[in-house]
Design an enzyme around this catalytic site. Sequence first.
Site, PDB file in Angstrom:
ATOM      1  N   SER A 131      33.547  -6.864 -17.315  1.00 59.44           N
ATOM      2  CA  SER A 131      33.752  -8.132 -16.614  1.00 59.44           C
ATOM      3  C   SER A 131      32.464  -8.662 -16.004  1.00 59.44           C
ATOM      4  O   SER A 131      32.321  -9.863 -15.792  1.00 59.44           O
ATOM      5  CB  SER A 131      34.791  -7.940 -15.514  1.00 59.44           C
ATOM      6  OG  SER A 131      34.375  -6.914 -14.624  1.00 59.44           O
ATOM      7  N   LYS A 149      21.236  -4.653 -20.934  1.00 56.87           N
ATOM      8  CA  LYS A 149      22.420  -5.022 -20.158  1.00 56.87           C
ATOM      9  C   LYS A 149      22.234  -6.435 -19.628  1.00 56.87           C
ATOM     10  O   LYS A 149      21.337  -6.690 -18.814  1.00 56.87           O
ATOM     11  CB  LYS A 149      22.599  -4.023 -19.005  1.00 56.87           C
ATOM     12  CG  LYS A 149      23.854  -4.194 -18.190  1.00 56.87           C
ATOM     13  CD  LYS A 149      23.937  -3.063 -17.160  1.00 56.87           C
ATOM     14  CE  LYS A 149      25.195  -3.141 -16.330  1.00 56.87           C
ATOM     15  NZ  LYS A 149      25.270  -2.021 -15.343  1.00 56.87           N
ATOM     16  N   ASP A 284      30.077   6.562  -8.909  1.00 55.78           N
ATOM     17  CA  ASP A 284      31.160   6.323  -9.872  1.00 55.78           C
ATOM     18  C   ASP A 284      30.972   7.208 -11.108  1.00 55.78           C
ATOM     19  O   ASP A 284      30.763   6.707 -12.215  1.00 55.78           O
ATOM     20  CB  ASP A 284      31.183   4.848 -10.263  1.00 55.78           C
ATOM     21  CG  ASP A 284      32.429   4.476 -11.061  1.00 55.78           C
ATOM     22  OD1 ASP A 284      33.435   5.200 -10.957  1.00 55.78           O
ATOM     23  OD2 ASP A 284      32.396   3.466 -11.799  1.00 55.78           O
TER      24      ASP A 284
END
Length: 551
Positions: A131, A149, A284
């Site tokens: 997203s 990226k 994460d």
Amino acid sequence: MADNTLLKYFFSSGADVDPENRFHLSRKTRARRLKEIYSILQKHRFLKGFTPEEFRAVLEDLGPSFVKIGQTLSTRSEILPKAYCDELAKLQTECEPLSFESILAALDDIYGAKREEVFSDIDPTPLGSASLAQVHKARLANGDVVAVKIQRPGVKATMAQDIDIMRMVARQASRFMKDEQMLDLRDVVEELWATFLEETDFQREAANLEEFARLNKDVAFIDCPKVYPELCSEYVLVMEYIDGIPILAADRLLAAGYDVSEIGEKILDNYATQILDHGFFHADPHPGNLLIRGGKIVYIDLGNMGRLSPRDRAGFGSIIEAVGMESSTELKDALMSFAVAKDNAAIDHTRFLADLDLLLSDYGSCDVADIDIGQFLTDILMLTRSCKVTLPSSITSVSRGIVTLEGTIAPFIPNENVVGIINAHIQRSKDPRDELVAGMRDLAMALRSSAGGTLDAARYSGEALKMLTRGQLKVNMEVLGSEAPFSKLSKIMNRLTVGVIIAGLFIGSSMLALSAMEPRLLGVPVLAFFGYLGAAVLSIWVLIGIGRRKL
């Protein structure tokens, strides 16, 4: 009409949340976005409530910002019921990829005419499309194979706008919801804002990659992609392409000759190093962010990194060590020293210790492999909150990272646990000589303080005795403690006083009744009559008070 009322209510404060207004937030753009949000909520009939599945669907329809906050809430079972947390854990940020033409246009906006000089080739098929950004494999002009990226155009402004609205909603709602739950939600939004600023600035991620590589340069089995800082900007990140084996591809790892249990143990031990020694850890560490290449565990996607101050590192280590010792006293002291705020007057220390005893006994009766570290940390957070002790926000990111990592490597080391491995790391990190020196230093300071106190006591005692022999000593004593015993004593004295007054009235009235005093009422002097009446009224009042236990 409902739309206009809602907009008017939430914009009543009128002030921009971002003081620099960097993202061009305005009343008009907020109103437009809030109408979109409101229409989505209406479509899902939000006034009738949500099931966990419906709640997840709503967040997905609302867009990337709400998906992020849903992922954050999925680890906060002290805020949402477990069924909702489990459902929100399924949220994914994968979405339809942008066209290759859009990606090239975005790169042209960043590099201009130099884009073709920088990249000799770009694979049109994305490696991943989330997203927030899309990743493509490319080759630099010097032949290096890289992963590029690229941030989705416009997504940063949209996310800033959404979080701005969330902050405003939380602030407005807090006027009516003063309980601790609402304060937690506001903290979640602030945490999301900080994460947003970190994850949407790819120069920060480039700096994270360089710092992570520097801190782990002497670790033979840990690595991360090499970064090309001269090619990075806020909206693009160029880093080494990692062609490794996914951490969950156990069959491929075994076929390549790896010991999966060794991989699991090394990941956990290194994660303990990241938290306790470096204070800079991957926040994460889900399976998609861990690859195995050339005998090394490679962390990728370092956009979301956690940081701990030296004080927080020491505090967290003390908590884990106390849990390993199963000592409620040590755990209480560790939590109190780790806390950023505590209401000492409101803390029931006896209850605090009793609750910690129950907590440790519950988890101490489990096998190490059966301990749910996520639930344990959640219980710790809920317990401290109920006892008016506020832990720093860093505990949330640490807890979330540990829970995520344990879920990632659980199949590799089913008989191990994060708490045990971190505790073993703490014990190995301690130097017995340093411990002895520290202990001797503490003992010397304690003895010095004790000796000083003894000398002061002797000096003050001599002065007090001299004043006592000369009649110059006065004592002003104040008894500190619970108000309840003094309140009861006061009630007893009040009853005794009223009893003496009643007796006096009866005796005095009886003596007057024998006199010939005029005027008379009902055969007795008026003064004696009212004395009897007053004594009777007071007697009834005392009896009622005793019956109700209020006097």
